[in-house]
Design an enzyme around this catalytic site. Structure first.
Site, mmCIF file in Angstrom:
data_model
loop_
_atom_site.group_PDB
_atom_site.id
_atom_site.type_symbol
_atom_site.label_atom_id
_atom_site.label_comp_id
_atom_site.label_asym_id
_atom_site.label_seq_id
_atom_site.Cartn_x
_atom_site.Cartn_y
_atom_site.Cartn_z
ATOM 1 C CB ILE A 13 -0.981 -0.006 1.200
ATOM 2 C CG1 ILE A 13 -1.815 -1.297 1.193
ATOM 3 C CG2 ILE A 13 -1.887 1.224 1.155
ATOM 4 C CD1 ILE A 13 -2.688 -1.495 2.412
ATOM 5 C CG ASP A 32 9.848 -0.886 4.480
ATOM 6 O OD1 ASP A 32 8.710 -0.668 4.026
ATOM 7 O OD2 ASP A 32 10.191 -2.001 4.940
ATOM 8 C CG ASN A 33 11.728 -3.620 9.099
ATOM 9 O OD1 ASN A 33 10.918 -3.795 8.187
ATOM 10 N ND2 ASN A 33 11.562 -4.119 10.308
ATOM 11 C CG ASP A 59 12.400 -2.324 13.435
ATOM 12 O OD1 ASP A 59 11.502 -1.731 14.079
ATOM 13 O OD2 ASP A 59 12.405 -3.543 13.230
ATOM 14 C CB SER A 125 -7.324 -3.139 9.468
ATOM 15 O OG SER A 125 -8.010 -4.257 9.006
ATOM 16 C CE1 TYR A 149 -2.566 -6.257 10.794
ATOM 17 C CE2 TYR A 149 -4.811 -6.955 10.309
ATOM 18 C CZ TYR A 149 -3.743 -6.113 10.078
ATOM 19 O OH TYR A 149 -3.854 -5.117 9.137
ATOM 20 C CE LYS A 153 -2.846 -2.564 11.232
ATOM 21 N NZ LYS A 153 -1.740 -1.691 10.868
ATOM 22 C CG ASN A 179 -11.114 -7.329 1.694
ATOM 23 O OD1 ASN A 179 -11.783 -6.829 2.604
ATOM 24 N ND2 ASN A 179 -10.748 -8.586 1.697
ATOM 25 C CG ASN A 199 -4.676 -11.599 1.740
ATOM 26 O OD1 ASN A 199 -3.536 -11.263 1.995
ATOM 27 N ND2 ASN A 199 -5.648 -11.529 2.621
HETATM 28 P P1 NAD Z 1 3.196 -4.717 3.521
HETATM 29 O O1 NAD Z 1 3.718 -5.801 4.400
HETATM 30 O O2 NAD Z 1 3.312 -4.883 2.054
HETATM 31 O O3 NAD Z 1 3.880 -3.326 3.928
HETATM 32 C C1 NAD Z 1 4.286 -3.038 5.233
HETATM 33 C C2 NAD Z 1 5.711 -2.508 5.155
HETATM 34 O O4 NAD Z 1 6.162 -2.171 6.467
HETATM 35 C C3 NAD Z 1 6.704 -3.548 4.600
HETATM 36 O O5 NAD Z 1 7.495 -2.947 3.602
HETATM 37 C C4 NAD Z 1 7.543 -3.951 5.804
HETATM 38 O O6 NAD Z 1 8.854 -4.289 5.444
HETATM 39 C C5 NAD Z 1 7.477 -2.678 6.649
HETATM 40 N N1 NAD Z 1 7.631 -2.892 8.103
HETATM 41 C C6 NAD Z 1 6.985 -3.770 8.894
HETATM 42 N N2 NAD Z 1 7.392 -3.609 10.158
HETATM 43 C C7 NAD Z 1 8.301 -2.598 10.168
HETATM 44 C C8 NAD Z 1 9.069 -1.972 11.175
HETATM 45 N N3 NAD Z 1 9.016 -2.366 12.451
HETATM 46 N N4 NAD Z 1 9.883 -0.956 10.823
HETATM 47 C C9 NAD Z 1 9.980 -0.544 9.531
HETATM 48 N N5 NAD Z 1 9.284 -1.104 8.535
HETATM 49 C C10 NAD Z 1 8.448 -2.132 8.858
HETATM 50 O O7 NAD Z 1 1.692 -4.472 3.944
HETATM 51 P P2 NAD Z 1 0.595 -3.567 3.246
HETATM 52 O O8 NAD Z 1 -0.439 -4.471 2.675
HETATM 53 O O9 NAD Z 1 1.231 -2.540 2.407
HETATM 54 O O10 NAD Z 1 -0.045 -2.896 4.537
HETATM 55 C C11 NAD Z 1 0.399 -1.645 5.025
HETATM 56 C C12 NAD Z 1 -0.320 -1.368 6.328
HETATM 57 O O11 NAD Z 1 -1.721 -1.427 6.097
HETATM 58 C C13 NAD Z 1 -0.029 -2.387 7.428
HETATM 59 O O12 NAD Z 1 0.063 -1.704 8.651
HETATM 60 C C14 NAD Z 1 -1.240 -3.285 7.410
HETATM 61 O O13 NAD Z 1 -1.508 -3.836 8.677
HETATM 62 C C15 NAD Z 1 -2.346 -2.311 7.008
HETATM 63 N N6 NAD Z 1 -3.485 -2.965 6.343
HETATM 64 C C16 NAD Z 1 -3.278 -3.752 5.241
HETATM 65 C C17 NAD Z 1 -4.360 -4.381 4.636
HETATM 66 C C18 NAD Z 1 -4.159 -5.293 3.451
HETATM 67 O O14 NAD Z 1 -5.075 -6.067 3.149
HETATM 68 N N7 NAD Z 1 -3.050 -5.241 2.729
HETATM 69 C C19 NAD Z 1 -5.648 -4.186 5.126
HETATM 70 C C20 NAD Z 1 -5.823 -3.356 6.237
HETATM 71 C C21 NAD Z 1 -4.724 -2.749 6.826
HETATM 72 N N1 UDP Z 2 -10.739 -16.856 0.465
HETATM 73 C C1 UDP Z 2 -10.877 -18.120 -0.111
HETATM 74 N N2 UDP Z 2 -9.738 -18.803 -0.446
HETATM 75 C C2 UDP Z 2 -8.493 -18.289 -0.243
HETATM 76 C C3 UDP Z 2 -8.363 -17.012 0.326
HETATM 77 C C4 UDP Z 2 -9.512 -16.310 0.679
HETATM 78 O O1 UDP Z 2 -11.989 -18.596 -0.295
HETATM 79 O O2 UDP Z 2 -7.497 -18.967 -0.551
HETATM 80 C C5 UDP Z 2 -11.952 -16.095 0.801
HETATM 81 C C6 UDP Z 2 -12.052 -15.764 2.300
HETATM 82 O O3 UDP Z 2 -12.769 -16.766 2.975
HETATM 83 C C7 UDP Z 2 -12.795 -14.439 2.285
HETATM 84 C C8 UDP Z 2 -12.403 -13.797 0.953
HETATM 85 O O4 UDP Z 2 -11.867 -14.847 0.155
HETATM 86 O O5 UDP Z 2 -14.158 -14.667 2.223
HETATM 87 C C9 UDP Z 2 -11.364 -12.710 1.114
HETATM 88 O O6 UDP Z 2 -10.299 -13.228 1.888
HETATM 89 P P1 UDP Z 2 -8.923 -12.489 2.069
HETATM 90 O O7 UDP Z 2 -8.040 -13.372 2.912
HETATM 91 O O8 UDP Z 2 -8.393 -12.070 0.738
HETATM 92 O O9 UDP Z 2 -9.290 -11.143 2.840
HETATM 93 P P2 UDP Z 2 -10.014 -10.911 4.261
HETATM 94 O O10 UDP Z 2 -11.376 -10.445 3.932
HETATM 95 O O11 UDP Z 2 -9.970 -12.165 5.031
HETATM 96 O O12 UDP Z 2 -9.200 -9.837 4.869
#
Ligand code: NAD
Ligand code: UDP
Length: 341
Positions: A13, A32-33, A59, A125, A149, A153, A179, A199
């Protein structure tokens, strides 16, 4: 131009948000670490933006290194994406999740306070809602995280709320992502999971690419029209522009009533697992083999965002369709079959 520190900026993201920030005339410094990302992302971001990007391998729990960065740059705000995000892993290793996510956030806040940087956008999240009683989810719904997790948050949001109440200097927006799906239009950056994806979308594209045999659909006996779970998928570029909108609100035209706001970012539209499979099949041009297996623990039947608060407070609206999300993921997968190598 405003200077922004983006922690966790090499991740999925963060990397997309950085391109949107640069396109909107922000100066970006990345920390980033690489615990879940590749240094190659920085190179790709420089190529795509045409800018040299200051980058630090840090970090966020390392106060000395963070202090060095804050003493070098005069930041107007921080976006914190740095966090561990795998639900299953958080159940097995709760301490590393609380340590990385919660202690990392507190450490970063302490350094921000020392350098009088009080504007923060935080990656929260939809998982903070736990098991909801109404749908779509409004920010006023109660929180009720159901795994470590999600609790990191929720705890961080509570810390941020307390902080914002302690002093009018703090201005904080927690963005509750639904998502994320999709990739940058160039196909040069995208989601790059380690090992077998947890995912849905990366699992589907790896099946389509022949790296995995078939998709396992977790249950078809949910209370939904086709029996599979419904989720609110939002294009990564929409998510990215949500961060720019949040920063614009914090830095340029602050008119919020409260110093802390939690705001949903989703598309406001729901798609079932079967509908996602169909959309990918249409884009890829072949069928995705799948098998229905039992439900995955902790999955809700439906998760859907009410995004009216983001529109009202940030002037932000989602713009991409589910077809574009699937097409963009597939472009990234085809161009980079092994991710960032
Ligand atoms: P990602 O793992 O791709 O990115 C997170 C980045 O943070 C990585 O580059 C990782 O190396 C870095 N990182 C982790 N811990 C660190 C630390 N202690 N110090 C420095 N860097 C660190 O994940 P993402 O999907 O890009 O998600 C970004 C944020 O959004 C996260 O906090 C995640 O929990 C939150 N989020 C993600 C989703 C999703 O579905 N991807 C959904 C809701 C919330
Ligand atoms: N899902 C699935 N098979 C997979 C991964 C996910 O059927 O291998 C389904 C999961 O049950 C959910 C939806 O896909 O209903 C989205 O899941 P994901 O893990 O991508 O995101 P979440 O909503 O759990 O954050």
């Amino acid at each position: 131009m405003k200077n922004i520190l983006v922690t966790g900026g090499a991740g999925y993201i963060g990397s997309h948000a950085i391109l949107d920030l640069i396109a909107n005339n922000y100066n970006v410094v990345i920390a980033d670490n690489f615990s879940n990302s590749s240094p190659l992302v920085i190179k790709k971001l420089e190529e795509l933006s045409g800018k040299t990007l200051p980058f630090f391998d840090v970090d966020i729990r390392d106060k000395n290194k963070l202090t060095n960065i804050f003493s070098t740059f005069n930041f107007d705000g921080v976006i914190n994406f740095a966090g561990l995000k795998a639900v299953g892993e958080s159940v097995e290793e709760p301490l590393s999740y609380y340590n990385n996510n919660v202690c990392g956030m507190i450490n970063l806040l302490e350094v921000m306070a020392e350098y009088k940087v009080f504007n923060l956008v935080f990656s929260s999240s939809a998982t903070v809602y736990g098991i909801p009683d109404t749908m779509p989810l409004l920010e006023t719904n109660s929180m009720g995280a159901i795994n470590p997790y999600a609790r990191t948050k929720k705890i961080i949001e509570e810390i941020l709320r307390d902080l914002a109440q302690s002093s009018d200097e703090w201005k904080i927006i927690a963005l509750r992502y639904f998502n994320p799906l999709g990739a940058h239009k160039s196909g040069e950056i995208g989601e790059n999971p380690n090992g077998i994806p947890n995912n849905l979308a990366p699992y589907i594209t790896q099946v389509a690419a022949g790296k995995l045999d078939k998709l396992y659909v977790f249950g078809n006996d949910y209370d939904t029209p086709d029996g599979t779970c419904i989720r609110d998928y939002v294009h990564i570029n929409d998510l990215a522009s949500g961060h720019t909108a949040a920063l614009n609100t914090l830095l340029k035209n602050y008119n919020l009533k409260n110093n802390f706001e939690a705001i949903n970012l989703g598309s406001g539209k729901g798609y079932s697992v079967f509908e996602i499979i169909k959309n990918f099949e249409a884009v890829i041009g072949r069928t995705i083999p799948y098998e229905i297996i039992s439900r995955r623990a902790g999955d809700l039947d439906v998760s859907l965002a009410d995004v009216s608060k983001a529109k009202r407070l940030l002037g932000w609206e989602p713009t991409y369709s589910i077809k574009e999300m699937c097409a963009d993921v597939w472009r990234w997968q085809e161009k980079n079959p092994n991710g960032y190598v």
